[in-house]
Scaffold this motif. Structure first.
Motif, mmCIF file in Angstrom:
data_model
loop_
_atom_site.group_PDB
_atom_site.id
_atom_site.type_symbol
_atom_site.label_atom_id
_atom_site.label_comp_id
_atom_site.label_asym_id
_atom_site.label_seq_id
_atom_site.Cartn_x
_atom_site.Cartn_y
_atom_site.Cartn_z
ATOM 1 N N PRO A 447 0.921 -1.336 0.206
ATOM 2 C CA PRO A 447 -0.095 0.044 0.115
ATOM 3 C C PRO A 447 0.814 1.269 -0.050
ATOM 4 O O PRO A 447 0.475 2.201 -0.655
ATOM 5 C CB PRO A 447 -0.901 -0.111 1.269
ATOM 6 N N GLU A 448 2.073 1.392 0.865
ATOM 7 C CA GLU A 448 2.824 2.360 0.887
ATOM 8 C C GLU A 448 3.608 2.824 -0.478
ATOM 9 O O GLU A 448 4.145 3.905 -0.628
ATOM 10 C CB GLU A 448 3.814 2.397 1.921
ATOM 11 N N ASP A 449 3.429 1.914 -1.548
ATOM 12 C CA ASP A 449 4.122 2.242 -2.628
ATOM 13 C C ASP A 449 3.711 3.312 -3.645
ATOM 14 O O ASP A 449 4.242 4.130 -4.186
ATOM 15 C CB ASP A 449 4.060 0.877 -3.413
ATOM 16 N N ALA A 450 2.286 3.529 -3.302
ATOM 17 C CA ALA A 450 1.576 4.628 -3.977
ATOM 18 C C ALA A 450 2.470 5.965 -3.726
ATOM 19 O O ALA A 450 2.419 6.931 -4.321
ATOM 20 C CB ALA A 450 0.309 4.692 -3.455
ATOM 21 N N ALA A 451 3.120 5.863 -2.493
ATOM 22 C CA ALA A 451 3.879 7.271 -1.985
ATOM 23 C C ALA A 451 5.198 7.060 -2.164
ATOM 24 O O ALA A 451 5.945 8.211 -2.308
ATOM 25 C CB ALA A 451 3.101 7.460 -0.529
ATOM 26 N N THR A 452 5.877 5.963 -2.142
ATOM 27 C CA THR A 452 7.194 5.928 -2.268
ATOM 28 C C THR A 452 7.867 5.472 -3.731
ATOM 29 O O THR A 452 8.957 5.561 -3.881
ATOM 30 C CB THR A 452 7.563 4.834 -1.274
ATOM 31 N N ARG A 453 7.006 4.885 -4.665
ATOM 32 C CA ARG A 453 7.567 4.541 -5.829
ATOM 33 C C ARG A 453 6.509 4.485 -6.873
ATOM 34 O O ARG A 453 5.493 4.720 -6.646
ATOM 35 C CB ARG A 453 8.163 2.977 -5.800
ATOM 36 N N THR A 454 6.684 4.551 -8.307
ATOM 37 C CA THR A 454 6.029 4.560 -9.304
ATOM 38 C C THR A 454 5.333 3.410 -9.608
ATOM 39 O O THR A 454 5.601 2.200 -9.734
ATOM 40 C CB THR A 454 6.666 5.097 -10.532
ATOM 41 N N LEU A 455 4.094 3.191 -9.207
ATOM 42 C CA LEU A 455 3.117 2.162 -9.629
ATOM 43 C C LEU A 455 2.897 2.055 -10.999
ATOM 44 O O LEU A 455 2.562 3.088 -11.572
ATOM 45 C CB LEU A 455 1.642 2.255 -8.906
#
Length: 696
Positions: A447-455
């Protein structure tokens, strides 16, 4: 234990919590294990979130596959430990003082609603457990549950787990023949069914299918009937018993038993590309650990103090493995509040799901790409502003790789209240990949990937902690980036299925034989890994289309088609071609607007359709390349799908070619098979029959 493992364990010890409070576990802070020692320590810490009657002695043991004996690996987790799945899903939350928390928000298709607290759920599960015992069902006996999405379905499932009976849920829309196979294959002692179910605004009979399924030789002693629609049903005295007579009248006090971690919990049937469905066996301790951890990691609020705000909704039918893990065992083991919905998402109108999200404040919405595509077709201009979807914190997809256009639609429309500083969609979207065989999520963005890396639209991203996957060729060698290969699991988690019920040799030949030397599990899907190391699922290995040496995935072509404004859904299948080896044929579900245009064309209807279908072929050529253009595009009312939402593409090939059909019992919409067969007959698609219409 190595020093690295000790350090890893110390890190976990700082965030570990008492078993009675899994919602307080700060699992988002747990580091991904890097070594085998760390992996075992990780899964030991995850299992400690459960309530164990007897601690386990050995976290994990593994005996490799044996090609000579045609035997898969002997997989064991938490040996020596004992627990009860129902106690972990219900009793411990009541004991912790959370009995008044809503466990289930039930929404019936006709509009009836019911909130069930954990204390009320405990009462019902205890009564059902006593009723099962009174009916002669005990530990190890099999119970087949043929029910729609009802509170009683959850209750009887947990009651089976409470007494150690092995349950097997069957989709309420399956035919009598599909049900008969499962009753006979499991040698079930009890069948649980209902008088009927509400589907698309009508009361649909169910018990007559149940009666037909148990009419032959089998081990069934009783049929337990839930009254749902009030429909008149045939009654076999001595065999049939009413839920109200034996469950509601039973004592609400029940002393649970505790079972070995490897005690069978349920049998999950999954359709194979050939042969009869396979009954995958999942066991208690390992499965429950995987279900609880992944629910917390993917769907629970990252701040444990705010998890009381969560309202989870997994839209799957309860008979699907996704619902077992993320609608029954995972959320309930976590003490979460969730929604269960009985009927179709478009009854009485296409916005039904959005009404429920608004009214109940749903925070996590986990659904299938096929449902998303239907919503896209129903709302071509986007979800109306009248629906308040601001409670949605994250969304997820499961069943198949989500088409990029559907991926973008979810973030833009369902997640419209979650944007970044520039106003761009920022809703976390966990595009999960896993299988009935794995029992819980294997690949997913966090879930935190939305803020920390390009989905990346359509990418399953990376392995969950404690799992390892690779993309290899048929010999087991790694393939280059952006090259399609076979996805294999090189390290599996505790929720992995242990065998195929009654057929251990099939377990070996289906999943372990090809890479037995390496001890890898063959998932059956094609995949690729991009330059960043992210994984992309490309559909079943046997559905790859090789056109003049170009390997194309069916999902690629389907994704191109659904970006066209006239297409709601597409199913693409390979057919033999004497020149190119394979050719692609596309079965498309057109939008209402496109169908209306064709209907209004009157005498010019044939040429209007030809222009539309030629335009769709050209569209695929423009999006992917000329080699990917389908040889044929065939409009159909719907495409055949399993209850998990997977398009059954091999069946489309058989229908197109006029070949004998394989197993159709796992379809959720079996009625469409005759419709598609008639359309193919009319178009003369099979080489053995003359064409009655030129294709576009």
């Amino acid at each position: 234990m190595t020093r690295a493992a000790e350090t890893f364990a110390e890190t976990f010890a700082e965030t570990a919590v008492a078993p009675a409070e899994p919602l307080a576990a700060d699992v988002h802070a747990w580091a991904d294990p890097q070594t085998e020692d760390e992996r075992l320590e990780f899964w030991a810490t995850a299992a400690a979130l459960l309530d164990w009657q007897t601690p386990w002695e050995t976290t994990h043991s593994w005996t490799p596959p044996d090609p000579q004996a045609q035997r898969g690996p002997d997989i064991r987790w938490y040996s020596g430990g004992t627990l009860n799945a129902a106690v972990n899903c219900v009793d411990r939350h009541v004991a912790a003082g959370r009995g008044d928390v809503v466990a289930l928000h039930f929404e019936g298709e006709p509009g009836d609603r019911r909130d069930v607290t954990y204390a009320e759920l405990q009462d019902q599960v205890n009564r059902a457990a006593n009723a099962l015992t009174a009916l002669g069902v005990g530990a190890g006996d099999r119970v087949v549950i043929y029910l729609p999405v009802l509170v009683e379905t959850v209750v009887i499932t947990l009651a089976c787990a409470r007494i150690g009976a092995v349950h097997s849920l069957v989709f309420g829309g399956f035919s009598a023949e599909a049900l008969r196979f499962r009753v006979e294959d499991t040698a079930a002692k009890l069948l649980v069914t209902t008088d009927g179910q509400f589907r698309r605004g009508q009361a649909v009979p169910v018990k007559e299918n149940a009666d037909a399924a148990v009419a032959g030789e089998n081990a069934i002693e009783h049929v337990l009937v839930v009254e749902r629609t009030g429909s008149e049903v045939a009654w076999t005295a001595g065999r049939d018993v009413a839920w109200g007579d034996v469950v509601d009248a039973a004592s609400p006090v029940h002393e649970p038993e505790f079972f070995d971690a490897e005690h069978e919990l349920f049998i999950m049937y999954t359709s194979g590309t050939t042969g009869k469905p396979k009954g995958l066996v999942h066991t208690t301790g390992g499965y429950l650990t995987g279900a609880l951890f992944t629910h917390l990691r993917l769907f629970a609020h990252p701040d444990p103090a705010r998890r009381g705000e969560d309202v989870h909704w997994c839209t799957a039918d309860l008979a699907w493995v996704t619902a077992h893990t993320y609608e029954i065992y995972g959320p309930l083991a976590a003490g979460a509040t969730q929604v269960i919905y009985e009927g179709t998402p478009t009854t009485p109108h296409p916005g039904r799901h959005f009404e429920i999200i608004q009214r109940l404040g749903v925070t996590s919405y986990y659904t299938a790409p096929t449902l998303v595509r239907s919503l896209m077709g129903a709302f071509p201009d986007g979800v109306p502003a009248e629906y308040d979807l601001s409670s949605i914190r994250l969304a997820g997809t499961v069943g198949e790789a989500v088409n990029p256009e559907a991926w973008r639609w979810i973030r833009r429309e369902i997640g419209r209240d979650t944007v970044d500083d520039a106003g761009r969609p920022a809703l976390p979207l966990v595009d999960t990949w896993w299988q009935s065989e794995s029992g819980s999520t294997v690949l997913s963005p966090r879930p935190e990937d939305a803020a920390t890396r390009t989905l990346k639209p359509g990418s399953a991203s990376r392995a969950m902690p404690g799992w390892e996957a690779a993309v290899v060729d048929d010999a087991g060698a790694p393939v280059d980036a952006e090259t399609q290969g076979n996805i294999v699991l090189t390290r599996t988690g505790p929720s992995m299925a242990r065998t195929v019920w009654g057929d251990p040799e099939r377990y070996y030949t289906s999943y372990w034989a090809q890479y037995a030397e390496q001890g890898w599990f063959l998932a059956g899907d094609g995949a690729k890994q991009d330059a960043d190391g992210d994984l992309w699922i490309l559909g079943r290995i046997d559905e790859v289309i090789n056109i003049s040496g170009h390997r194309l995935s069916t999902i690629e072509i389907e994704s191109a088609l659904v970006t066209h404004s006239d297409v709601v859904e597409a199913g693409v299948c390979p057919v033999e071609d004497p020149t190119t080896g394979h050719a692609a044929v596309a079965f498309v579900v057109l939008t209402d607007a496109a169908r209306a245009r064709l209907a209004d064309a009157d005498s010019d209807g044939d040429s209007a359709e030809e222009k539309l279908l030629a335009g769709l072929r050209a569209h695929v050529g423009a999006v992917i390349g000329p080699v990917a253009k389908p040889r044929r595009v065939i409009p159909v009312p719907e495409v055949p799908k399993t209850r998990s939402g997977k398009i059954m593409r091999r069946l489309l090939t058989q229908l197109h070619d006029g070949a004998a059909l394989g197993d159709t019992t796992s379809l959720q919409n079996e009625h469409c098979v005759e419709q598609i067969a008639a359309i193919c007959d009319a178009r003369g698609t099979a080489a053995s029959r003359p064409s009655t219409q030129e294709t576009a």
